[in-house]
Design a protein around this motif. Structure first.
Motif, PDB file in Angstrom:
ATOM      1  N   PHE A 194      28.097  -1.607 -53.547  1.00 35.90           N
ATOM      2  CA  PHE A 194      29.130  -1.976 -54.518  1.00 35.90           C
ATOM      3  C   PHE A 194      29.462  -0.894 -55.536  1.00 35.90           C
ATOM      4  O   PHE A 194      30.397  -1.074 -56.309  1.00 35.90           O
ATOM      5  N   ASP A 195      28.726   0.233 -55.530  1.00 34.40           N
ATOM      6  CA  ASP A 195      28.863   1.107 -56.692  1.00 34.40           C
ATOM      7  C   ASP A 195      28.963   2.597 -56.410  1.00 34.40           C
ATOM      8  O   ASP A 195      29.868   3.254 -56.903  1.00 34.40           O
ATOM      9  N   SER A 196      28.053   3.172 -55.625  1.00 39.64           N
ATOM     10  CA  SER A 196      27.966   4.634 -55.574  1.00 39.64           C
ATOM     11  C   SER A 196      27.527   5.156 -54.212  1.00 39.64           C
ATOM     12  O   SER A 196      26.685   4.555 -53.546  1.00 39.64           O
ATOM     13  N   PHE A 197      28.130   6.292 -53.827  1.00 43.12           N
ATOM     14  CA  PHE A 197      27.669   7.081 -52.687  1.00 43.12           C
ATOM     15  C   PHE A 197      26.923   8.327 -53.158  1.00 43.12           C
ATOM     16  O   PHE A 197      26.552   9.170 -52.346  1.00 43.12           O
ATOM     17  N   GLY A 198      26.752   8.496 -54.462  1.00 39.68           N
ATOM     18  CA  GLY A 198      26.362   9.775 -55.029  1.00 39.68           C
ATOM     19  C   GLY A 198      24.910  10.142 -54.828  1.00 39.68           C
ATOM     20  O   GLY A 198      24.053   9.334 -54.491  1.00 39.68           O
ATOM     21  N   ARG A 199      24.638  11.427 -55.115  1.00 42.78           N
ATOM     22  CA  ARG A 199      23.270  11.942 -54.950  1.00 42.78           C
ATOM     23  C   ARG A 199      22.308  11.317 -55.952  1.00 42.78           C
ATOM     24  O   ARG A 199      21.100  11.380 -55.761  1.00 42.78           O
ATOM     25  N   ASP A 200      22.865  10.697 -57.029  1.00 42.38           N
ATOM     26  CA  ASP A 200      21.987   9.998 -57.956  1.00 42.38           C
ATOM     27  C   ASP A 200      21.303   8.821 -57.283  1.00 42.38           C
ATOM     28  O   ASP A 200      20.234   8.377 -57.706  1.00 42.38           O
ATOM     29  N   LEU A 201      21.895   8.313 -56.200  1.00 43.77           N
ATOM     30  CA  LEU A 201      21.320   7.206 -55.442  1.00 43.77           C
ATOM     31  C   LEU A 201      20.782   7.671 -54.095  1.00 43.77           C
ATOM     32  O   LEU A 201      19.647   7.360 -53.732  1.00 43.77           O
ATOM     33  N   LEU A 202      21.574   8.430 -53.345  1.00 42.42           N
ATOM     34  CA  LEU A 202      21.202   8.817 -51.991  1.00 42.42           C
ATOM     35  C   LEU A 202      20.370  10.077 -51.923  1.00 42.42           C
ATOM     36  O   LEU A 202      19.760  10.367 -50.876  1.00 42.42           O
ATOM     37  N   GLY A 203      20.326  10.856 -53.018  1.00 44.30           N
ATOM     38  CA  GLY A 203      19.662  12.144 -52.945  1.00 44.30           C
ATOM     39  C   GLY A 203      20.427  13.036 -51.971  1.00 44.30           C
ATOM     40  O   GLY A 203      21.644  13.110 -52.004  1.00 44.30           O
ATOM     41  N   LYS A 204      19.708  13.691 -51.061  1.00 42.40           N
ATOM     42  CA  LYS A 204      20.347  14.565 -50.086  1.00 42.40           C
ATOM     43  C   LYS A 204      20.562  13.878 -48.739  1.00 42.40           C
ATOM     44  O   LYS A 204      20.985  14.510 -47.774  1.00 42.40           O
ATOM     45  N   LYS A 205      20.290  12.581 -48.690  1.00 44.11           N
ATOM     46  CA  LYS A 205      20.508  11.838 -47.443  1.00 44.11           C
ATOM     47  C   LYS A 205      22.001  11.540 -47.289  1.00 44.11           C
ATOM     48  O   LYS A 205      22.717  11.376 -48.276  1.00 44.11           O
ATOM     49  N   ASN A 206      22.443  11.450 -46.026  1.00 38.33           N
ATOM     50  CA  ASN A 206      23.788  10.930 -45.837  1.00 38.33           C
ATOM     51  C   ASN A 206      23.712   9.408 -45.819  1.00 38.33           C
ATOM     52  O   ASN A 206      22.634   8.812 -45.902  1.00 38.33           O
ATOM     53  N   ILE A 207      24.868   8.782 -45.719  1.00 36.85           N
ATOM     54  CA  ILE A 207      24.925   7.324 -45.836  1.00 36.85           C
ATOM     55  C   ILE A 207      24.082   6.642 -44.784  1.00 36.85           C
ATOM     56  O   ILE A 207      23.335   5.694 -45.060  1.00 36.85           O
ATOM     57  N   GLN A 208      24.197   7.125 -43.534  1.00 33.49           N
ATOM     58  CA  GLN A 208      23.478   6.476 -42.453  1.00 33.49           C
ATOM     59  C   GLN A 208      21.967   6.602 -42.621  1.00 33.49           C
ATOM     60  O   GLN A 208      21.215   5.653 -42.409  1.00 33.49           O
ATOM     61  N   GLN A 209      21.525   7.772 -43.039  1.00 36.47           N
ATOM     62  CA  GLN A 209      20.088   7.975 -43.253  1.00 36.47           C
ATOM     63  C   GLN A 209      19.564   7.070 -44.362  1.00 36.47           C
ATOM     64  O   GLN A 209      18.455   6.531 -44.263  1.00 36.47           O
ATOM     65  N   PHE A 210      20.363   6.901 -45.411  1.00 35.42           N
ATOM     66  CA  PHE A 210      19.959   6.035 -46.516  1.00 35.42           C
ATOM     67  C   PHE A 210      19.820   4.587 -46.056  1.00 35.42           C
ATOM     68  O   PHE A 210      18.842   3.910 -46.371  1.00 35.42           O
ATOM     69  N   ILE A 211      20.821   4.088 -45.296  1.00 29.66           N
ATOM     70  CA  ILE A 211      20.756   2.718 -44.787  1.00 29.66           C
ATOM     71  C   ILE A 211      19.549   2.543 -43.876  1.00 29.66           C
ATOM     72  O   ILE A 211      18.830   1.537 -43.949  1.00 29.66           O
ATOM     73  N   ASP A 212      19.323   3.516 -43.004  1.00 28.03           N
ATOM     74  CA  ASP A 212      18.169   3.449 -42.100  1.00 28.03           C
ATOM     75  C   ASP A 212      16.864   3.288 -42.878  1.00 28.03           C
ATOM     76  O   ASP A 212      16.008   2.475 -42.535  1.00 28.03           O
ATOM     77  N   GLU A 213      16.719   4.087 -43.938  1.00 30.16           N
ATOM     78  CA  GLU A 213      15.493   4.066 -44.732  1.00 30.16           C
ATOM     79  C   GLU A 213      15.302   2.709 -45.403  1.00 30.16           C
ATOM     80  O   GLU A 213      14.200   2.145 -45.377  1.00 30.16           O
ATOM     81  N   CYS A 214      16.381   2.168 -45.971  1.00 31.00           N
ATOM     82  CA  CYS A 214      16.286   0.865 -46.642  1.00 31.00           C
ATOM     83  C   CYS A 214      16.009  -0.250 -45.639  1.00 31.00           C
ATOM     84  O   CYS A 214      15.185  -1.140 -45.896  1.00 31.00           O
ATOM     85  N   PHE A 215      16.669  -0.210 -44.504  1.00 28.90           N
ATOM     86  CA  PHE A 215      16.493  -1.254 -43.491  1.00 28.90           C
ATOM     87  C   PHE A 215      15.075  -1.225 -42.941  1.00 28.90           C
ATOM     88  O   PHE A 215      14.470  -2.270 -42.679  1.00 28.90           O
ATOM     89  N   ALA A 216      14.531  -0.020 -42.783  1.00 29.75           N
ATOM     90  CA  ALA A 216      13.156   0.098 -42.295  1.00 29.75           C
ATOM     91  C   ALA A 216      12.159  -0.426 -43.329  1.00 29.75           C
ATOM     92  O   ALA A 216      11.149  -1.039 -42.980  1.00 29.75           O
ATOM     93  N   ALA A 217      12.460  -0.204 -44.618  1.00 25.51           N
ATOM     94  CA  ALA A 217      11.550  -0.628 -45.678  1.00 25.51           C
ATOM     95  C   ALA A 217      11.559  -2.139 -45.874  1.00 25.51           C
ATOM     96  O   ALA A 217      10.524  -2.749 -46.148  1.00 25.51           O
TER      97      ALA A 217
END
Length: 572
Positions: A476-499
């Protein structure tokens, strides 16, 4: 479907490899006995099977190849990142073209998903993005004869009786219809005539079932959003509904944004389920304006547009997307553009004088100067975000599918807002809950965000508050590096879904999520990343005060009371 094919990389090679034999076995069964007889005799059933066969026979093997490369690189890492990238690039080059052609052939929902994927520049490779962008405004149109016959059938008159001019070449063609310029015979007004493709609605219903099945196999975590998306998109097939949406949104905005944005008026007497006649707004689409200036900027730097985009994407890949825009301000860009206009004017005054004296005498006229000035992304995004914030929080009626092709750059510097087929209307409870959500995100109030998710019926394996907060910010809010760091969107979703894999959620706010993602993608296209809560929290907070329910009084019990009759639970 490109989005599904690339999403398939998430879920392991083994499951996707099973897709081809699963489909082929089912197809063999269908080809036998009663199903085969039905296939032979029922044209609609045959069309449904053939379209599904096209998706599965092309999409599943491609997905399996991506799975295989992912698994191979995981267990047998390449010697260098360059070698790994080269292997992915070879796959992209080999298969992006055939997926694109499949989308073009099938049209409908496949084009819609391709358009969405084209905006996710931090998820897909430059090869995929380049291919998918052609779906934004160059979908193969229907012949003019088909369009004119639809107008005859729906309005009961010859087009020439209603229009003194009708351009047979469309202004644009999209997933379910195309738009033509015309002039009303009675008033002489210039209008845009939107005409739906034959059988679009029927194909949509069949395709959604196929797409759902495909996602269940290759990207199960995405299935959770499909029901609300399907409900919203169904309204796009009734242009009388869209005409009313235009009226409602125009009235809601009133004069508040009159100097900044405009929604075209519809002509209800000339609107049917498949034909929409509306005011013509002059000016190029935002996407075209951006491409035009990108070509000028790239040429000035001795680069192609693709090379310029690759340079930007490489920086984002290495460092992540900036959380917010940090370039020149709207005032600085406006001042620069004004100075360029003044300079061109002064030069052209001299050119005029030369051409009417020495140039006239010698027959050697000089050319006038016209410098291409850049769009003003800070001003454009500020207007777009405030307009949609007003629609969302004050009125609860908003365009759930805004993209760069749905905004026009008008000559008077206003933004034209078009295409309100996918308009979402929230209940009061949903609208106020959305306002609370954006204030909570702005304040970093994790416990409030957690309560909103619990109230919505969100369920995950561990109910991890940190994962839930991060996914809510992402959604709902941000794609930025403040949230994702250096991950791309897909990598970020993968990490959250795995956790903490999600299982159920309320789908009431899916289209708010979609709105946010689409607008952030527009910002990325202009190299102007945005954090939605920075624009929307002040509007949301004031709405809560005006409605007598300031942020401080909200708790889980109040949320439950206001939304108890409207929650719809979706399962993954």
């Amino acid at each position: 479907m490109a989005a599904a094919v690339l999403s398939a990389v998430r879920d392991g090679a083994r499951k996707t490899v099973r897709l081809a034999p699963f489909f082929l076995g089912g197809y063999v069964v269908m080809r036998s006995g009663k199903k085969y007889a039905e296939y032979r005799s029922d044209e609609e059933f045959r069309l449904k099977v053939d379209r599904a066969a096209k998706l599965w026979s092309i999409g599943a093997p491609v997905a399996a190849k991506y799975r295989y490369v992912e698994a191979k690189q995981k267990w047998f890492p390449p010697e260098s990142e360059t070698i790994a990238d080269a292997e992915w690039e070879a796959l992209d080059k080999a298969h992006s073209g055939e997926i694109l052609e499949m989308m073009r052939e099938l049209k409908g929902m496949y084009v819609k998903y391709g358009q969405i994927a084209a905006s996710l520049t931090n998820t897909f490779s430059k090869i995929w993005i380049e291919k998918l962008r052609t779906l934004e405004d160059s979908v193969p149109p229907q012949p003019a004869s088909v369009v004119l016959q639809t107008i005859r059938d729906d309005l009961g008159k010859e087009p020439s009786e209603m229009f003194s001019e009708f351009d047979e070449q469309p202004l644009g063609s999209a997933s379910i219809g195309q738009v033509h310029r015309a002039v009303l015979r009675e008033s002489g007004e210039e209008v845009a005539v939107k005409v739906q493709y034959p059988d679009s609605e029927r194909l949509f219903m069949n395709d959604m079932a196929t797409i759902r099945n495909f996602f269940e196999w290759v990207a199960p975590e995405q299935v959770i959003i499909l029901s609300e998306l399907e409900r919203s998109l169904q309204n796009e097939f009734d242009y009388q509904v869209e005409a009313d949406n235009l009226r409602v949104v125009r009235e809601n905005l009133g004069g508040h944004f009159a100097s900044e944005a405009v929604v075209p008026k519809a002509y209800p007497d000339l609107c049917t389920r498949r034909v929409l006649v509306m005011e013509m707004l002059p000016g190029p689409k935002l996407v075209d304006g951006l491409r035009k200036y990108a070509a000028v900027e790239a040429a000035a730097r001795g680069m192609t547009v693709q090379e310029l985009e690759d340079e930007i994407k490489a920086d984002w890949d290495e460092n992540g997307i900036p959380a917010v825009y940090d370039g020149p301000s709207a005032l600085e860009i406006a001042t620069y553009n004004a100075s360029v206009s003044v300079r061109d004017g002064a030069v052209n005054a001299g050119v005029w004088l030369y051409n009417h004296t020495y140039g006239w005498a010698t027959g050697h006229a000089a050319e006038y100067v016209s410098t291409t000035t850049p769009p003003n992304p800070p001003r454009i995004m500020d207007t777009i975000m405030r307009v949609h914030g007003e629609q969302l929080f004050k009125h609860g009626a908003f365009n759930a599918d805004p993209h760069a092709g749905n905004f026009l750059l008008l000559p008077d510097d206003r933004i034209g807002l078009i295409d309100y087929g996918s308009t979402k209307k929230l209940t009061r409870g949903e609208r106020l809950l959305t306002a609370v959500l954006y204030v909570a995100l702005s304040r970093g109030d994790r416990s409030m965000v957690f309560d909103i998710c619990r109230n919505g019926g969100y369920k995950s394996k561990y109910m991890d508050e940190d994962v839930i907060y991060k996914m809510t910010r992402f959604g709902f809010d941000s794609f930025g590096r403040d949230l994702l760091g250096k991950k791309n969107i897909q990598q970020f979703i993968d990490e959250c879904f795995a956790a903490d894999p999600w299982e159920e959620t309320a789908d009431n706010l899916v289209m708010v999520n979609f709105l946010s993602i689409r607008l952030r993608s527009v910002g990325l296209a202009m190299q102007h990343p945005v954090v939605c809560s920075k624009y929307w929290a002040p509007i949301a907070e004031q709405v809560l005060i005006d409605e007598g329910l300031p942020y401080e009084v909200w708790n889980l019990e109040l949320m439950q009371e206001l939304t108890k009759d409207v929650l719809r639970i979706a399962s993954s």
